[in-house]
Design a protein around this motif. Sequence first.
Motif, short mmCIF file in Angstrom:
data_model
loop_
_atom_site.label_atom_id
_atom_site.label_comp_id
_atom_site.label_asym_id
_atom_site.label_seq_id
_atom_site.Cartn_x
_atom_site.Cartn_y
_atom_site.Cartn_z
N SER A 28 0.83 -1.21 0.00
CA SER A 28 0.00 0.00 0.00
C SER A 28 0.86 1.26 0.00
N MET A 29 1.94 1.23 0.76
CA MET A 29 2.82 2.41 0.82
C MET A 29 3.49 2.64 -0.54
N VAL A 30 3.90 1.58 -1.22
CA VAL A 30 4.52 1.73 -2.53
C VAL A 30 3.49 2.19 -3.55
N VAL A 31 2.32 1.56 -3.54
CA VAL A 31 1.27 1.92 -4.51
C VAL A 31 0.83 3.36 -4.31
N LEU A 152 1.54 -12.08 -1.92
CA LEU A 152 2.68 -11.83 -2.81
C LEU A 152 2.25 -11.73 -4.27
N ALA A 153 1.33 -12.61 -4.69
CA ALA A 153 0.82 -12.54 -6.06
C ALA A 153 0.11 -11.22 -6.30
N THR A 158 0.22 -6.09 -8.83
CA THR A 158 -0.01 -4.64 -8.72
C THR A 158 1.18 -3.86 -9.23
N LEU A 159 2.36 -4.18 -8.71
CA LEU A 159 3.56 -3.42 -9.09
C LEU A 159 3.88 -3.57 -10.57
N THR A 160 3.75 -4.78 -11.10
CA THR A 160 4.02 -5.01 -12.52
C THR A 160 3.04 -4.23 -13.38
N ALA A 172 -7.29 -3.80 -9.37
CA ALA A 172 -8.37 -4.75 -9.61
C ALA A 172 -7.83 -6.06 -10.19
N TRP A 173 -6.95 -5.96 -11.18
CA TRP A 173 -6.37 -7.17 -11.76
C TRP A 173 -5.50 -7.91 -10.76
N ALA A 174 -4.88 -7.18 -9.86
CA ALA A 174 -4.05 -7.82 -8.82
C ALA A 174 -4.93 -8.65 -7.88
#
Length: 182
Positions: A28-31, A152-153, A158-160, A172-174
């Motif tokens: 969440s912090m990264v996003v 982790l998935a 999310t990051l990718t 949403a896709w994550a």
Amino acid sequence: PEMNPIKSSLLMSFAEKYTVLVIGMAGSMVVARLLTPAQIGIFSIGAVVVGITQLVRDFGIGQYLIQEPDLNTERLRAAYTLTMLISWGMAALLAAASAPVAAFYGEPGVGQVLRILALNILLIPFGSITLPVLRRQMRFRALYCINVANALANLAATLTLVKLGFGYLSLAWAAVAGSAAT
């Protein structure tokens, strides 16, 4: 010396909860740094709507599976069928409501998020019976592996996807990726 099974189970349950929490908080912090507040807001509206449907979707089936004194194949199948019917009905309802909800908020992205999260709700029943049964059997090591894999998935997807430019749809896709991992 070997650890007491109850202590071991409690330790694994504690480790699962807090490992998933740490992964979620870090993600969440990264996003929050990668997406704009508007993008997070679009996803959040969809997530709140889906959260309301999740209350209905669970319907207490997980608790039933944990507490049923005579859990047999017939009862497991009935629980699975009921979970599938409720989930798929909620997914259809979300998909149908996606356009009106998007129109209400004046944001087409909310409708996109709801349709993707409806797809996620189609996947949820496949793991929703297994998890309470594992909890009932006190198989906390398996639960740890499953729930950490989900987290982790979800984070990796999310990051990718954010890096690939999917914006709010990344979240949403994550969720779909996390459910598939479960």
